[in-house]
Design an enzyme around this catalytic site. Structure first.
Site, PDB file in Angstrom:
ATOM      1  N   ASP A  20      27.812  23.727  57.478  1.00 24.79           N
ATOM      2  CA  ASP A  20      26.292  24.662  58.568  1.00 24.79           C
ATOM      3  C   ASP A  20      25.315  24.165  58.163  1.00 24.79           C
ATOM      4  O   ASP A  20      24.569  23.983  57.192  1.00 24.79           O
ATOM      5  CB  ASP A  20      26.345  25.737  58.204  1.00 24.79           C
ATOM      6  CG  ASP A  20      25.528  26.194  58.831  1.00 24.79           C
ATOM      7  OD1 ASP A  20      24.375  25.733  59.689  1.00 24.79           O
ATOM      8  OD2 ASP A  20      25.480  27.810  58.657  1.00 24.79           O
ATOM      9  N   TYR A 243      24.100  33.601  47.026  1.00 24.78           N
ATOM     10  CA  TYR A 243      24.190  33.185  47.657  1.00 24.78           C
ATOM     11  C   TYR A 243      22.931  32.021  47.823  1.00 24.78           C
ATOM     12  O   TYR A 243      22.210  32.610  48.592  1.00 24.78           O
ATOM     13  CB  TYR A 243      24.177  34.900  48.134  1.00 24.78           C
ATOM     14  CG  TYR A 243      24.370  34.804  49.682  1.00 24.78           C
ATOM     15  CD1 TYR A 243      25.747  34.491  49.898  1.00 24.78           C
ATOM     16  CD2 TYR A 243      23.775  34.570  50.642  1.00 24.78           C
ATOM     17  CE1 TYR A 243      26.241  34.688  51.288  1.00 24.78           C
ATOM     18  CE2 TYR A 243      23.805  34.926  51.942  1.00 24.78           C
ATOM     19  CZ  TYR A 243      25.155  34.687  52.288  1.00 24.78           C
ATOM     20  OH  TYR A 243      25.498  35.213  53.193  1.00 24.78           O
ATOM     21  N   LYS A 246      27.575  30.393  53.757  1.00 24.79           N
ATOM     22  CA  LYS A 246      28.645  30.680  53.843  1.00 24.79           C
ATOM     23  C   LYS A 246      29.953  29.377  53.628  1.00 24.79           C
ATOM     24  O   LYS A 246      29.888  28.112  54.117  1.00 24.79           O
ATOM     25  CB  LYS A 246      29.087  31.490  55.340  1.00 24.79           C
ATOM     26  CG  LYS A 246      28.367  32.809  55.700  1.00 24.79           C
ATOM     27  CD  LYS A 246      28.472  33.655  54.791  1.00 24.79           C
ATOM     28  CE  LYS A 246      30.477  33.573  54.465  1.00 24.79           C
ATOM     29  NZ  LYS A 246      30.943  33.799  55.464  1.00 24.79           N
TER      30      LYS A 246
END
Ligand code: F6R
Ligand code: MG
Ligand code: MG
Length: 380
Positions: A20, A243, A246
């Site tokens: 991404d 984090y 994804k």
């Protein structure tokens, strides 16, 4: 690696590498300019004979490069090509001010192997058969363990794969290479003999993930040292320690003629099984199989999607893709997934819609917990 002529293998390698590197309006879809840029880079590499062929697709906000060549897996030139392509696309994404431009490129410079640098990788090296059907699966808004259930069903569940009963060439079963992605170790389990042990592990899908599937001992039609399926197992949070985006996974699966038939390979996705990773990497929801045009996670950044691109290999050329989930036979699954979405959403921030605490470790939730830490008092 098989015999090499001019540094090239007689075997074909299929490399599916994804990242991404920016999307719009949020984490939604890849912009057409990025797709065009990637296609141009792939065409150049084909002209320079680095690649035999390439197909560029997107699953939601993930840019997918499906490449064929004779250089083997983990090849520096191929990984560098993918990295450079993602970097070039990042420049375009930055100019357009797309959301999350360059987000999956976790390091500043390429250093030999793209694994561990952010992008997801699934690669298979094998001898191309007379007919070589291949399916590339690409998911958005979920994690590598989302492939555990469907890949198990394809290669080990006779209620899914009729060939495990009906076709004697499948009776030797298949071997599953399972990775413990927390402790970086792996184990090979043989099915059907070790089916219960396999399920004991892969049911814990956030930790034990199927990496590859191999033909079982004595398979009458296939070389035992050539894998028949591969899954990307990269976890961005484990690489970055926080984090950062994804891990939307991809997989390559070969089929037919001593392997599950094409229909047996895609049948597990008629379930719409529950997967983790939806909305902020923090929610469970149903996996919806969709045609390419519907790979666009809008409602609550989801629900998670999977697309399937079918090819046959023609001396390394990718003949296809066929958009395999663009089939009304999957409409009931999509409808059910939409209904499960409603049901799950009504739980709001409660488990099991939201992931359990241990799986939230690498999300932004610990920052909220830290804020409350000093407010707690001893309870009687
Ligand atoms: C990204 C994803 C999204 C984002 C969410 C918040 O693939 O799953 O649900 O996590 O949109 O994104 P940020 O933190 O970038 O605003
Ligand atoms: Mg994104
Ligand atoms: Mg994504």
């Amino acid at each position: 690696m098989a015999t090499r002529r001019n540094g090239e293998s007689s075997k074909i390698t299929v490399s599916l590498i994804k990242a991404d590197v920016g999307s719009y309006p949020g984490h939604t879809v890849v912009h057409p300019d990025l797709l065009e840029t990637a296609k141009r880079e792939m065409a150049k590499a084909k002209q320079q004979k680095t690649l035999l062929d390439a197909c560029v697709l997107n699953c939601g906000d993930d840019l997918e490069l499906i490449m064929t060549h004779r250089k083997g897996t983990d090849n520096r030139t191929i990984h560098q090509l993918a990295w450079n392509t993602f970097e070039t696309c990042t420049e375009v994404a930055k100019k357009l001010k797309l959301y999350g431009a360059g987000q999956d490129l976790l390091v500043d410079a390429f250093s030999g192997n793209i694994r561990g640098m952010g992008p997801g990788v699934a690669e298979l090296e094998f001898t191309e058969r007379k007919g070589e059907p291949l399916v590339a699966f690409m998911m958005d808004k979920t994690e590598p363990g989302a492939f555990n259930l469907p890949v198990y069903k394809m290669f080990a569940d006779p209620f899914n794969t009729a060939g495990l009963i009906i076709d004697p060439t499948l009776h030797g079963g298949f071997d599953f290479e399972v990775w413990d992605i927390i402790e970086s170790r792996k184990v090979l389990l043989h099915t059907p003999a070790e089916l219960y042990d396999l399920l004991a592990l892969i049911g814990t899908k956030s930790r034990y993930v199927i990496k590859r599937v191999w033909p079982g001992k004595g398979h009458p039609k296939l070389p035992l040292d050539e894998p028949v399926a591969a899954v990307s197992t990269e976890k961005l949070s484990l690489i970055a320690g926080e984090y950062v985006g994804k891990d939307d996974p991809v997989a390559l699966v070969r089929s037919q003629s001593g392997l599950p038939a094409l229909g047996e390979v895609i049948e597990p996705f008629a379930h719409g099984h529950l997967v983790s990773g939806w909305m902020r990497g923090s929610h469970n929801g149903p996996l919806m199989p969709v045609g390419f045009k519907d790979a666009r996670c809008t409602r609550f950044d989801g629900p998670p999607r999977v697309i399937a691109a079918g090819f046959v290999l023609t001396n390394g050329a990718l003949t296809g893709p066929v958009d395999l989930f663009d089939d009304p036979a999957f409409n009931p699954t999509r409808q059910r997934a939409a209904e499960i979405t409603d049901y799950m959403r009504r739980h709001g921030p409660f488990e099991p819609h939201r992931l359990p605490a241990e799986d939230m470790e690498y999300t932004t939730l610990p920052k909220v917990m830290a804020k409350l830490k000093d407010r707690f008092q001893k309870a009687e």
